[in-house]
Scaffold this motif. Structure first.
Motif, PDB file in Angstrom:
ATOM      1  N   LYS A   1       0.846  -1.215   0.000  1.00  0.00           N
ATOM      2  CA  LYS A   1       0.000   0.000   0.000  1.00  0.00           C
ATOM      3  C   LYS A   1       0.875   1.256   0.000  1.00  0.00           C
ATOM      4  CE  LYS A   1      -4.090  -2.111   1.160  1.00  0.00           C
ATOM      5  NZ  LYS A   1      -5.153  -2.259   0.171  1.00  0.00           N
TER       6      LYS A   1
ATOM      7  N   LYS B   1      -4.142   0.719   7.365  1.00  0.00           N
ATOM      8  CA  LYS B   1      -3.959  -0.318   6.341  1.00  0.00           C
ATOM      9  C   LYS B   1      -2.620  -1.024   6.505  1.00  0.00           C
ATOM     10  CE  LYS B   1      -6.738   1.995   2.845  1.00  0.00           C
ATOM     11  NZ  LYS B   1      -6.895   2.329   1.429  1.00  0.00           N
TER      12      LYS B   1
ATOM     13  N   VAL C   1      -7.327  -3.968   6.182  1.00  0.00           N
ATOM     14  CA  VAL C   1      -7.772  -2.581   6.330  1.00  0.00           C
ATOM     15  C   VAL C   1      -8.747  -2.484   7.498  1.00  0.00           C
ATOM     16  CG1 VAL C   1      -9.012  -0.672   5.225  1.00  0.00           C
ATOM     17  CG2 VAL C   1      -7.460  -2.097   3.878  1.00  0.00           C
TER      18      VAL C   1
ATOM     19  N   GLU D   1      -4.521   6.650   6.761  1.00  0.00           N
ATOM     20  CA  GLU D   1      -4.956   7.656   5.803  1.00  0.00           C
ATOM     21  C   GLU D   1      -6.276   8.298   6.163  1.00  0.00           C
ATOM     22  OE1 GLU D   1      -4.827   5.538   2.030  1.00  0.00           O
ATOM     23  OE2 GLU D   1      -6.975   5.246   2.096  1.00  0.00           O
ATOM     24  N   GLU D   2      -6.485   9.421   5.532  1.00  0.00           N
ATOM     25  CA  GLU D   2      -7.702  10.210   5.679  1.00  0.00           C
ATOM     26  C   GLU D   2      -8.900   9.359   5.258  1.00  0.00           C
ATOM     27  OE1 GLU D   2      -9.256  13.966   2.903  1.00  0.00           O
ATOM     28  OE2 GLU D   2      -7.496  12.808   2.364  1.00  0.00           O
ATOM     29  N   PHE D   3      -9.987   9.434   5.988  1.00  0.00           N
ATOM     30  CA  PHE D   3     -11.204   8.705   5.620  1.00  0.00           C
ATOM     31  C   PHE D   3     -11.902   9.456   4.491  1.00  0.00           C
ATOM     32  CE2 PHE D   3     -15.787   7.936   5.953  1.00  0.00           C
ATOM     33  CZ  PHE D   3     -15.816   6.562   5.928  1.00  0.00           C
ATOM     34  N   LEU D   4     -12.254   8.731   3.460  1.00  0.00           N
ATOM     35  CA  LEU D   4     -12.960   9.341   2.325  1.00  0.00           C
ATOM     36  C   LEU D   4     -14.433   8.955   2.410  1.00  0.00           C
ATOM     37  CD1 LEU D   4     -10.428   8.504  -0.526  1.00  0.00           C
ATOM     38  CD2 LEU D   4     -10.704  10.681   0.674  1.00  0.00           C
TER      39      LEU D   4
ATOM     40  N   GLU E   1     -18.456   3.881  -3.469  1.00  0.00           N
ATOM     41  CA  GLU E   1     -17.331   3.192  -4.114  1.00  0.00           C
ATOM     42  C   GLU E   1     -17.699   2.631  -5.489  1.00  0.00           C
ATOM     43  OE1 GLU E   1     -14.962   0.185  -1.928  1.00  0.00           O
ATOM     44  OE2 GLU E   1     -15.749   1.153  -0.132  1.00  0.00           O
TER      45      GLU E   1
ATOM     46  N   LYS F   1     -19.193  -5.920  -0.598  1.00  0.00           N
ATOM     47  CA  LYS F   1     -18.194  -6.695   0.139  1.00  0.00           C
ATOM     48  C   LYS F   1     -18.690  -7.276   1.444  1.00  0.00           C
ATOM     49  CE  LYS F   1     -13.808  -4.802  -1.500  1.00  0.00           C
ATOM     50  NZ  LYS F   1     -14.080  -3.488  -2.110  1.00  0.00           N
TER      51      LYS F   1
ATOM     52  N   GLU G   1      -7.357   2.119  -3.901  1.00  0.00           N
ATOM     53  CA  GLU G   1      -6.377   1.039  -4.042  1.00  0.00           C
ATOM     54  C   GLU G   1      -6.207   0.665  -5.508  1.00  0.00           C
ATOM     55  OE1 GLU G   1      -7.439  -2.857  -2.689  1.00  0.00           O
ATOM     56  OE2 GLU G   1      -9.459  -2.715  -3.473  1.00  0.00           O
TER      57      GLU G   1
HETATM   58  P1  AMP Z   1      -8.576  -1.453   0.303  1.00  0.00           P
HETATM   59  O1  AMP Z   1      -8.086  -2.837   0.605  1.00  0.00           O
HETATM   60  O2  AMP Z   1      -7.528  -0.408   0.341  1.00  0.00           O
HETATM   61  O3  AMP Z   1      -9.448  -1.393  -0.899  1.00  0.00           O
HETATM   62  O4  AMP Z   1      -9.609  -1.132   1.478  1.00  0.00           O
HETATM   63  C1  AMP Z   1     -10.683  -1.988   1.754  1.00  0.00           C
HETATM   64  C2  AMP Z   1     -11.951  -1.193   1.929  1.00  0.00           C
HETATM   65  O5  AMP Z   1     -11.797  -0.224   2.963  1.00  0.00           O
HETATM   66  C3  AMP Z   1     -12.323  -0.390   0.693  1.00  0.00           C
HETATM   67  O6  AMP Z   1     -13.043  -1.140  -0.216  1.00  0.00           O
HETATM   68  C4  AMP Z   1     -13.133   0.725   1.289  1.00  0.00           C
HETATM   69  O7  AMP Z   1     -14.458   0.305   1.529  1.00  0.00           O
HETATM   70  C5  AMP Z   1     -12.483   0.965   2.614  1.00  0.00           C
HETATM   71  N1  AMP Z   1     -11.511   2.062   2.542  1.00  0.00           N
HETATM   72  C6  AMP Z   1     -10.202   1.957   2.212  1.00  0.00           C
HETATM   73  N2  AMP Z   1      -9.605   3.156   2.266  1.00  0.00           N
HETATM   74  C7  AMP Z   1     -10.542   4.045   2.652  1.00  0.00           C
HETATM   75  C8  AMP Z   1     -10.534   5.455   2.899  1.00  0.00           C
HETATM   76  N3  AMP Z   1      -9.420   6.191   2.791  1.00  0.00           N
HETATM   77  N4  AMP Z   1     -11.686   6.032   3.258  1.00  0.00           N
HETATM   78  C9  AMP Z   1     -12.811   5.292   3.394  1.00  0.00           C
HETATM   79  N5  AMP Z   1     -12.886   3.974   3.191  1.00  0.00           N
HETATM   80  C10 AMP Z   1     -11.761   3.348   2.823  1.00  0.00           C
END
Ligand code: AMP
Ligand code: GLY
Length: 424
Positions: A107, A149, A159, A191-194, A198, A220, A289
């Protein structure tokens, strides 16, 4: 051509189903495959990371192309393994080399790549065991929820999204100091929450040219209303209704172009699929990601919408001539509903006999965790099979998938009945 697909899920059955339609195909092999691939290809009981056995098979069966389904062998360098072997280097591999596969394998690497190439993503910092205290201080500067993460591959579990600051700190400690995810959490990205909805965008590239494939949205969580534990994916819809032309234009210009150009600029050879996970924040796409492969179950809705000969597309990837092909996409919506074993994603039983498969109509049935036992299809995994259907909109497509899901039975069967709930 003789082609080998590595993997055993719904993604690989879908790829096999699509490639089996190509006049360019002679013999198709899947390692290790499932009960669905066994009907259209030859299953070979070899694990996806057993490169020596894969090598023997490729030489013995005169395989011309290997299509890599999951990320593991890519991150472990299967493409490089072929390139470094004089007897294998002529074989076309669909999937990036190890260096580029690090986009999924780390990551932190992915975040640095995005920063370097101005690709919109969440603000972040990364920490290791020597900088734990700085990690705590960084958490104090953020607003909840906190996103932690694990840097490395953690089977989709790495995560954590936490609303409580103390919990976030203790999880950071568990990841860095107690190796909660083993080596994968030796580095943690905070990281910052977005906040937004999705979607995923899939790109097929030969390293220079690229095609943007249909968008998809997967579900998911195990529970309805997106509640409960994360799974590999309980269903998917393509296209994503809110990804209109203006939004797709932003994705293309701000994300896809700089990604492919960035790979070239960084000398990261890439022939294969790029799976870009995005969140729509306001009207802006932000990358959460990269995966270096297709998604599962997104494949079960994306690939059936592609009208082109997939083997021809892969040949063009291999010969760096994707620019000579026009992509043709089915305008209809595709949906898929994943049938899972009772208990999944926690403990579940295997070996349950399936009933009713032959009564389904108007859908494509893609096997995932299944195998043939004495001529009968039995369950062999958490996610068992995906039911894909077409419709003029996602409601129609889902109605057909659900009609057929109701006809199939095995002990403990479970599936989400609310897919698309957030799109109305
Ligand atoms: P990832 O493995 O990085 O895709 O993260 C798994 C899940 O976590 C994603 O599908 C999102 O639902 C959630 N997620 C990851 N990063 C963020 C973020 N910065 N803000 C909000 N949700 C996130
Ligand atoms: N469905 C999500 C994934 O394949 O990673």
């Amino acid at each position: 051509m003789n082609i080998l697909i590595l993997g055993s899920g719904g993604r690989e059955h879908t790829l096999a189903w699509k490639m089996a339609q190509s006049p360019l195909l002679k013999h198709l092999f899947v390692a290790p495959g499932n009960a669905g691939t066994e009907v259209i290809a030859k299953n070979v009981p070899i694990g996806v990371n057993d490169f020596e056995k894969i090598r023997e098979l490729v030489l013995q069966e005169k395989i011309d192309m290997v299509v890599v389904g999951p990320e593991d062998p890519l991150v472990n360098g299967v493409h490089d393994f072929f390139l470094n072997d004089t007897e294998l280097k002529h074989v076309a591999i669909i999937g990036p080399e190890k260096a580029a596969a690090t986009l999924e394998g780390s990551k932190e690497f992915a975040k640095e790549f995005m920063m370097r190439h101005d690709i919109p993503t969440a603000a972040y910092r990364s920490f290791n065991k020597d900088t734990l205290e700085e990690g705590y201080d960084f958490l104090d500067t953020l607003n909840p929820p906190y996103v932690l993460k694990a840097d490395g591959l953690a089977a989709g579990k790495g995560v954590l999204i936490l609303s409580d600051i103390q919990e976030a700190k203790s999880e950071l400690n568990a990841m860095l100091i107690d190796s909660k995810f083993g080596d994968a959490s030796a580095t943690v990205v905070i990281e910052e929450f977005l906040d937004g909805i999705e979607l995923s965008v899939f790109v097929l590239t030969d390293g220079t040219n690229y095609k943007i494939l249909p968008t998809a949205k997967d579900y998911k969580r195990i529970g309805e209303g997106d509640t409960g534990l994360n799974t590999g994916g309980m269903g998917a819809i393509s296209p994503v209704p809110f990804a209109d032309a203006a939004f797709m234009h932003k994705i293309h210009e701000n994300v896809v172009k700089p990604t492919v150009n960035g790979l070239r600029a960084d000398a990261l050879p890439y022939k294969g699929f790029i799976f870009i996970g995005l969140i729509k924040v306001g009207e802006e796409p932000k990358v959460i990601e990269y995966n270096v492969r297709l998604g599962d179950p997104e494949t079960e809705v994306v690939i059936p919408r592609i009208k082109n000969d997939l083997v021809e597309l892969f040949k063009a990837v291999s010969s760096s001539s994707l620019d000579r092909i026009d992509l043709e996409i089915d305008e209809r919506t595709a949906s898929t509903v994943m049938l899972v074993s009772g208990g999944y994603p926690e403990a579940y039983e295997k070996g349950k006999e399936m009933h009713g498969l032959e009564e389904t109509t108007d859908s494509l049935i893609f096997h995932a965790g299944t195998k043939l036992e004495n001529g009968k299809v039995v369950t062999n995994g958490g996610r068992v099979m995906a039911i894909t259907s077409f419709g003029d909109n996602f409601q129609e497509a889902l109605a057909t998938s659900y009609k057929n899901a109701a006809k199939i039975d095995f002990e403990g069967i479970n599936y989400r009945k609310d897919l698309g709930f957030d799109l109305n």
